[in-house]
Write an enzyme that holds these catalytic residues in place. Sequence first.
Site, PDB file in Angstrom:
ATOM      1  N   GLU A 217       0.811  -1.214   0.000  1.00  0.00           N
ATOM      2  CA  GLU A 217       0.000   0.000   0.000  1.00  0.00           C
ATOM      3  C   GLU A 217       0.854   1.278   0.000  1.00  0.00           C
ATOM      4  OE1 GLU A 217      -2.923  -0.530   3.103  1.00  0.00           O
ATOM      5  OE2 GLU A 217      -3.920  -2.121   1.978  1.00  0.00           O
ATOM      6  N   GLU A 318      -3.948  -9.227  -1.449  1.00  0.00           N
ATOM      7  CA  GLU A 318      -4.578  -9.065  -0.133  1.00  0.00           C
ATOM      8  C   GLU A 318      -6.061  -8.765  -0.265  1.00  0.00           C
ATOM      9  OE1 GLU A 318      -2.587  -6.516   2.763  1.00  0.00           O
ATOM     10  OE2 GLU A 318      -4.549  -5.976   3.573  1.00  0.00           O
TER      11      GLU A 318
END
Length: 498
Positions: A217, A318
């Site tokens: 991220e 994810e």
Amino acid sequence: MKKFNPINYLLIISLIVNGCSVEQKLEVEVFETSADGNKMTPVTEFRVLQDIPVIKIMPENEYQVITGFGGSFTEASASLLNALGPENRRKVIEAYFGDDGAKYSLTRTHMNSCDFSLTNYSYAPVEGDSDLLYFSIEEDQDDIIPFIKEAMEASSEGFKIVASPWTAPPWMKDNKDWRGGKLLPEYRESWALFFSKYLEAYQAEGIDIWGFTVENEPLGNDYNWESMHFTPKEMTDFVTEYLGPRLEQDGHDVKILGYDQNREHLEEWVDEMFRDEAARKYFDGTAIHWYASTFEVFPDALQYAHNKAPEKYLIQTEACVDAEVPKWQDDKWYWSKRATDWGWDWAPEKDKHLHPKYAPVYRYARDIIGCLNNWVDGWIDWNMVLDKRGGPNWFKNWCVAPVIVDPEKDEVYFTPLYYTMKHFSRFIRPGAVRIGFENPDKTLQITAAKNPDGSIVVVAFNQDHKGKSFDLILGERSQKLSISPQAIQTIVIKHSTN
């Protein structure tokens, strides 16, 4: 001359017709998980309605090669397994990796700590240690490493591991914090070396790392837990000038996946990652997450990413039911439209429509099927195991996992999400090729793949509250099937020839 006997004639015709019917029948094995209680249950009897749609499987139309399916080795999951009794520990590991279980083939783990760690830590804790002389994976010795090793023992076919850092150690960053900030230019070489050291340390433990994502991220998480920010250009420059050459110099054969966040920004990232031959040389593919919506797959973005680099990996690294406390021994909740995600409360007004309430099973099934049908070749769930609170998690960022445990009572709950994952991971194996199909029923979602052993697998998802029937056709053969209300089915056509 013998007289014509009409009875004998009819018998011959009947044998011919029946014989043809037997030859034309499609032999299948069907497994179903449903809201009414089926859990990977074999189905042999089908309630077939009139005027049913025809679903045609077209193995001649080939798409991406499948890398695998699985979940993640986190410190949270590993610590919970350590707290279980040996029988339940083995039960969980076998359920994920054993021959009778989900047979996970593609997994992920974190480098340094993440939100699903017990504390903040780094493998390079000594400030100013640019040459990483004090690098150590000691933090993983009691939990993550034993978990991985036992999974390796349980898995007869093995599995790939993708490793992802949430952040560099704070002393390498401009804000000197675990959360947010950027890598200081003077530590780019040290951070590239960190990846190489990690590979070598895990190899010394007998664990091979298949791939890296450069940063989990890179757009950040509003400074809530471990993170480090990159722009697309900054990440691409780091990979082409530091990380790629370092791993190459040290002789490491490992995949590098860029981006590693939500799909709505995918186009700008792949444009930069595959901007020229120098970048394409080091990036082996792109990693994505699902948190931008509870229902939207972003097919246009996935198609764009594939077309930008059709020879590269496109892997979902994810996904989880976030911002929820798990419901213990309550299968109905997982099939009900009651869950909310982070965006229910925190998404900007312009994005609120992307975050309605949802049924957790629906979200998993829709996303995996949608991803597969739009060139994604691997799909990795987040934590494999969490407790009844949705942790442990040092930031108290509670989430749901397919397996929930109560370590105090040494109890294990396999939620419907576990069986949802198993419908894909157990039957669609690494090296399978996604194949084409025609499906006129827009409310019945399906995907199909041909395994290396020749078997064809069809996964169907019926989210309606009424059952459905359909005629499955492959070449000259067919089989009339039915699927329960709110159900997932895996249909296996053994060693099929078209």
